[in-house]
Design a protein around this motif. Structure first.
Motif, PDB file in Angstrom:
ATOM      1  N   LYS A 288      -0.627 -15.796  10.781  1.00  0.00           N
ATOM      2  CA  LYS A 288      -0.367 -14.488  10.204  1.00  0.00           C
ATOM      3  C   LYS A 288      -1.277 -13.434  10.795  1.00  0.00           C
ATOM      4  O   LYS A 288      -2.472 -13.654  10.969  1.00  0.00           O
ATOM      5  CB  LYS A 288      -0.558 -14.532   8.681  1.00  0.00           C
ATOM      6  CG  LYS A 288       0.620 -15.119   7.941  1.00  0.00           C
ATOM      7  CD  LYS A 288       0.466 -14.866   6.447  1.00  0.00           C
ATOM      8  CE  LYS A 288       1.666 -15.412   5.682  1.00  0.00           C
ATOM      9  NZ  LYS A 288       1.561 -15.116   4.251  1.00  0.00           N
TER      10      LYS A 288
ATOM     11  N   ASP B 244      -3.286  -9.800  10.691  1.00  0.00           N
ATOM     12  CA  ASP B 244      -4.009  -9.046   9.677  1.00  0.00           C
ATOM     13  C   ASP B 244      -3.084  -7.982   9.096  1.00  0.00           C
ATOM     14  O   ASP B 244      -2.390  -7.273   9.826  1.00  0.00           O
ATOM     15  CB  ASP B 244      -5.242  -8.390  10.317  1.00  0.00           C
ATOM     16  CG  ASP B 244      -6.005  -7.540   9.331  1.00  0.00           C
ATOM     17  OD1 ASP B 244      -6.743  -8.110   8.525  1.00  0.00           O
ATOM     18  OD2 ASP B 244      -5.845  -6.307   9.375  1.00  0.00           O
ATOM     19  N   PHE B 245      -3.055  -7.862   7.755  1.00  0.00           N
ATOM     20  CA  PHE B 245      -2.144  -6.933   7.103  1.00  0.00           C
ATOM     21  C   PHE B 245      -2.409  -5.480   7.494  1.00  0.00           C
ATOM     22  O   PHE B 245      -1.483  -4.672   7.589  1.00  0.00           O
ATOM     23  CB  PHE B 245      -2.228  -7.086   5.587  1.00  0.00           C
ATOM     24  CG  PHE B 245      -1.580  -8.352   5.073  1.00  0.00           C
ATOM     25  CD1 PHE B 245      -0.469  -8.889   5.710  1.00  0.00           C
ATOM     26  CD2 PHE B 245      -2.070  -9.005   3.949  1.00  0.00           C
ATOM     27  CE1 PHE B 245       0.148 -10.039   5.244  1.00  0.00           C
ATOM     28  CE2 PHE B 245      -1.466 -10.154   3.472  1.00  0.00           C
ATOM     29  CZ  PHE B 245      -0.358 -10.675   4.125  1.00  0.00           C
ATOM     30  N   TYR B 246      -3.680  -5.129   7.688  1.00  0.00           N
ATOM     31  CA  TYR B 246      -3.996  -3.766   8.115  1.00  0.00           C
ATOM     32  C   TYR B 246      -3.455  -3.516   9.524  1.00  0.00           C
ATOM     33  O   TYR B 246      -2.944  -2.437   9.827  1.00  0.00           O
ATOM     34  CB  TYR B 246      -5.510  -3.531   8.083  1.00  0.00           C
ATOM     35  CG  TYR B 246      -6.089  -3.491   6.692  1.00  0.00           C
ATOM     36  CD1 TYR B 246      -5.978  -2.341   5.908  1.00  0.00           C
ATOM     37  CD2 TYR B 246      -6.749  -4.586   6.150  1.00  0.00           C
ATOM     38  CE1 TYR B 246      -6.502  -2.297   4.624  1.00  0.00           C
ATOM     39  CE2 TYR B 246      -7.274  -4.552   4.868  1.00  0.00           C
ATOM     40  CZ  TYR B 246      -7.157  -3.407   4.106  1.00  0.00           C
ATOM     41  OH  TYR B 246      -7.675  -3.363   2.837  1.00  0.00           O
TER      42      TYR B 246
ATOM     43  N   VAL C 189      -0.865  -4.964  10.816  1.00  0.00           N
ATOM     44  CA  VAL C 189       0.588  -4.881  10.722  1.00  0.00           C
ATOM     45  C   VAL C 189       1.035  -3.447  10.452  1.00  0.00           C
ATOM     46  O   VAL C 189       2.011  -2.957  11.024  1.00  0.00           O
ATOM     47  CB  VAL C 189       1.100  -5.820   9.603  1.00  0.00           C
ATOM     48  CG1 VAL C 189       2.575  -5.561   9.319  1.00  0.00           C
ATOM     49  CG2 VAL C 189       0.899  -7.279  10.000  1.00  0.00           C
TER      50      VAL C 189
ATOM     51  N   TYR D 236       3.615   2.500   5.673  1.00  0.00           N
ATOM     52  CA  TYR D 236       4.710   1.610   5.310  1.00  0.00           C
ATOM     53  C   TYR D 236       6.063   2.319   5.434  1.00  0.00           C
ATOM     54  O   TYR D 236       7.028   1.781   5.982  1.00  0.00           O
ATOM     55  CB  TYR D 236       4.549   1.077   3.889  1.00  0.00           C
ATOM     56  CG  TYR D 236       5.775   0.333   3.440  1.00  0.00           C
ATOM     57  CD1 TYR D 236       6.021  -0.964   3.889  1.00  0.00           C
ATOM     58  CD2 TYR D 236       6.729   0.943   2.626  1.00  0.00           C
ATOM     59  CE1 TYR D 236       7.175  -1.633   3.527  1.00  0.00           C
ATOM     60  CE2 TYR D 236       7.885   0.278   2.271  1.00  0.00           C
ATOM     61  CZ  TYR D 236       8.107  -1.011   2.720  1.00  0.00           C
ATOM     62  OH  TYR D 236       9.249  -1.667   2.379  1.00  0.00           O
TER      63      TYR D 236
ATOM     64  N   GLU E  63       7.452  -8.739   7.790  1.00  0.00           N
ATOM     65  CA  GLU E  63       6.000  -8.686   7.941  1.00  0.00           C
ATOM     66  C   GLU E  63       5.438  -7.401   7.330  1.00  0.00           C
ATOM     67  O   GLU E  63       4.413  -7.425   6.638  1.00  0.00           O
ATOM     68  CB  GLU E  63       5.642  -8.778   9.422  1.00  0.00           C
ATOM     69  CG  GLU E  63       4.154  -8.905   9.710  1.00  0.00           C
ATOM     70  CD  GLU E  63       3.872  -9.013  11.193  1.00  0.00           C
ATOM     71  OE1 GLU E  63       3.046  -9.845  11.579  1.00  0.00           O
ATOM     72  OE2 GLU E  63       4.473  -8.243  11.978  1.00  0.00           O
TER      73      GLU E  63
ATOM     74  N   ALA F 278       2.938  -7.089   4.038  1.00  0.00           N
ATOM     75  CA  ALA F 278       1.657  -6.397   4.130  1.00  0.00           C
ATOM     76  C   ALA F 278       1.546  -5.317   3.062  1.00  0.00           C
ATOM     77  O   ALA F 278       0.512  -5.178   2.399  1.00  0.00           O
ATOM     78  CB  ALA F 278       1.488  -5.787   5.520  1.00  0.00           C
ATOM     79  N   TYR F 279       2.618  -4.559   2.874  1.00  0.00           N
ATOM     80  CA  TYR F 279       2.587  -3.492   1.865  1.00  0.00           C
ATOM     81  C   TYR F 279       2.491  -4.067   0.460  1.00  0.00           C
ATOM     82  O   TYR F 279       1.810  -3.514  -0.407  1.00  0.00           O
ATOM     83  CB  TYR F 279       3.825  -2.604   1.989  1.00  0.00           C
ATOM     84  CG  TYR F 279       3.808  -1.463   0.997  1.00  0.00           C
ATOM     85  CD1 TYR F 279       3.044  -0.324   1.242  1.00  0.00           C
ATOM     86  CD2 TYR F 279       4.522  -1.539  -0.189  1.00  0.00           C
ATOM     87  CE1 TYR F 279       2.989   0.703   0.325  1.00  0.00           C
ATOM     88  CE2 TYR F 279       4.477  -0.514  -1.118  1.00  0.00           C
ATOM     89  CZ  TYR F 279       3.717   0.615  -0.860  1.00  0.00           C
ATOM     90  OH  TYR F 279       3.655   1.626  -1.779  1.00  0.00           O
TER      91      TYR F 279
ATOM     92  N   ARG G  79      -5.198  -6.367  -3.043  1.00  0.00           N
ATOM     93  CA  ARG G  79      -5.918  -5.861  -1.870  1.00  0.00           C
ATOM     94  C   ARG G  79      -7.383  -6.271  -1.926  1.00  0.00           C
ATOM     95  O   ARG G  79      -7.975  -6.637  -0.907  1.00  0.00           O
ATOM     96  CB  ARG G  79      -5.796  -4.342  -1.808  1.00  0.00           C
ATOM     97  CG  ARG G  79      -6.472  -3.729  -0.578  1.00  0.00           C
ATOM     98  CD  ARG G  79      -6.304  -2.225  -0.552  1.00  0.00           C
ATOM     99  NE  ARG G  79      -6.968  -1.642   0.596  1.00  0.00           N
ATOM    100  CZ  ARG G  79      -7.030  -0.341   0.853  1.00  0.00           C
ATOM    101  NH1 ARG G  79      -6.451   0.523   0.025  1.00  0.00           N
ATOM    102  NH2 ARG G  79      -7.665   0.114   1.919  1.00  0.00           N
TER     103      ARG G  79
ATOM    104  N   TYR H  13      -7.614  -9.825  -0.942  1.00  0.00           N
ATOM    105  CA  TYR H  13      -7.381  -9.964   0.502  1.00  0.00           C
ATOM    106  C   TYR H  13      -8.599  -9.511   1.298  1.00  0.00           C
ATOM    107  O   TYR H  13      -8.984 -10.157   2.283  1.00  0.00           O
ATOM    108  CB  TYR H  13      -6.156  -9.143   0.911  1.00  0.00           C
ATOM    109  CG  TYR H  13      -5.873  -9.203   2.397  1.00  0.00           C
ATOM    110  CD1 TYR H  13      -5.348 -10.352   2.980  1.00  0.00           C
ATOM    111  CD2 TYR H  13      -6.167  -8.120   3.225  1.00  0.00           C
ATOM    112  CE1 TYR H  13      -5.101 -10.416   4.342  1.00  0.00           C
ATOM    113  CE2 TYR H  13      -5.926  -8.186   4.588  1.00  0.00           C
ATOM    114  CZ  TYR H  13      -5.397  -9.330   5.138  1.00  0.00           C
ATOM    115  OH  TYR H  13      -5.166  -9.399   6.481  1.00  0.00           O
TER     116      TYR H  13
ATOM    117  N   HIS I 230      -6.196 -13.975   4.039  1.00  0.00           N
ATOM    118  CA  HIS I 230      -4.884 -14.452   3.596  1.00  0.00           C
ATOM    119  C   HIS I 230      -4.999 -15.500   2.495  1.00  0.00           C
ATOM    120  O   HIS I 230      -4.121 -15.598   1.632  1.00  0.00           O
ATOM    121  CB  HIS I 230      -4.105 -15.029   4.782  1.00  0.00           C
ATOM    122  CG  HIS I 230      -3.705 -13.995   5.790  1.00  0.00           C
ATOM    123  ND1 HIS I 230      -2.816 -12.985   5.502  1.00  0.00           N
ATOM    124  CD2 HIS I 230      -4.094 -13.792   7.084  1.00  0.00           C
ATOM    125  CE1 HIS I 230      -2.655 -12.218   6.572  1.00  0.00           C
ATOM    126  NE2 HIS I 230      -3.419 -12.678   7.554  1.00  0.00           N
TER     127      HIS I 230
END
Length: 379
Positions: free
Chosen positions: A4, A6-8, A10, A26, A50, A54-55, A64, A67, A72
């Protein structure tokens, strides 16, 4: 988990991004990759999944926070002991966004009109996070702890309904029970329908005419409660223990949220730990190292015996299999790694000094092959 991103990353954001920056990022990406705009485009569909995931995490302050602390694993229901900040729905599922107009519902409107109805049914209560610190030995064997925390609890007088005894909720006259209000406006980009939660009933579709005297119509009271936590043997720092239903009361009759216990383990003065393995430095005497000896290795709850070979050097290591920490899931124990350290005496009587000198005089150079080799080197 390892695959995966990193959400930031993404969403093209930095870790300290604000809520508004997250929403804007987003919205921009979701509009670009939404399958309704990219029919039969598998790559766009995967990117949208994805972005959606993330959002889902970064837009929720609690998820958040988990995370940011644990990555993750902090938001994975299967991490730690099944804990995390809560799960998230996949593409088109619960928690996801099934249609293109849903993207605009998040920001208070629907593209081209026709937004989806706002749900006013039962909703799960808020999850809570609590940290607890335990001793190294307690982590090895497991223990039971009692914690105190302040949280909202369901009002016993009205059972969470918020209404006084003998009364019921009535349909909201402002929204007609729908829980939402809408306003249509025409712009140069088209017709927009702005749908928001009803300000009178806060989206529930019901109003309380006679509130409960104990909770004031809230359906819950703020209290300090005591909860027992069973900590399994083998836990480690930053493991997460979920307590289902121990969070805050649900909304509109929904179930309670969950309580997530984040474990911190105090370090041990002698033992070190890496995963399920333990590490120990064992001091031995010069004669034990030179002649070999049976030594005792202190463990947790028992003592182990090990025979050291003659000529053992300081820094040598041996392993005692299955003498480490039990894995909380599999119950299999790790290993104990023992590093031998030859202790040089520092407080000697004149008699002891004389004995060592006499022994040294009788030792031949062949007794110290490494020393003899080093002294024979020429540069």
């Amino acid at each position: 988990m390892a695959d995966k991103r990193d959400f930031y990353e993404v969403l093209g954001l930095h870790k300290g991004a604000t809520d508004d920056e997250i929403k804007k990022a987003y919205r921009k990406l979701a509009m670009k990759y939404h399958p309704d705009r990219n029919p039969d485009n598998k790559e766009a569909e995967e990117k949208f999944k994805e972005i959606n995931e993330a959002y889902e995490i970064l837009s929720d302050s609690e998820k958040r926070s988990m995370y940011d602390r644990f990555g993750h694993a902090g938001v994975d229901p299967n991490a730690g002991f099944g804990g995390g900040a809560g799960g998230f729905g996949g593409f088109g599922g619960a928690g996801g966004f099934g249609g293109f107009e849903d993207i605009f519902d998040m920001f208070g409107g629907a593209f081209g009109g026709g937004g989806r109805a706002r749900r006013n049914g039962p909703q799960k209560g808020r999850d809570i996070q609590k940290s607890i610190t335990i001793d190294f030995t307690e982590a090895i064997f497991g223990c039971t702890k009692e914690i105190e925390l302040a949280k909202n609890v369901r009002c016993k007088t009205c059972n969470g309904e918020g209404t006084a005894a003998g009364t019921t909720k009535s349909t909201c006259s402002y929204c007609g029970g729908s829980g939402q209000v809408s306003q249509v406006s025409n712009t140069m980009f088209g017709r927009f329908q702005n749908v928001t939660a009803c300000p009178n009933c806060h989206g529930s579709g019901k109003v309380i005419d006679t509130p409960c005297p104990d909770c004031g119509g809230q359906g819950s009271n703020r209290k300090t409660v005591k909860i027992k936590v069973d900590i399994p043997a083998g836990v480690d720092s930053e493991n997460i223990i979920p307590l289902r239903g121990q969070g805050e009361p649900g909304i509109n009759g929904g179930p309670e949220g969950d309580l997530y216990i984040v474990v911190n383990v105090r370090p041990h003065s002698t033992y070190k730990r890496k995963g399920d393995n333990l590490y120990l430095e064992l001091p031995i005497t010069f004669d034990q190292a030179a002649l070999g000896a049976k030594v005792k290795v202190p463990g947790f709850g028992e003592t182990y015996s090990y025979t050291i070979s003659p000529g053992t050097q300081t820094g040598s290591e041996f392993r005692l299999r299955g003498k480490g920490v039990p894995n909380p899931r599999t119950r299999r124990k790790g290993d104990l790694f023992v590093k031998v350290v030859v202790e040089i005496p520092t407080k000697l009587s004149s008699k002891e000094k004389k004995a060592i000198k006499e022994m040294a005089d009788k030792m031949s150079d062949t007794a110290y092959p490494k020393k003899s080799h080093f002294e024979g080197l020429k540069f």
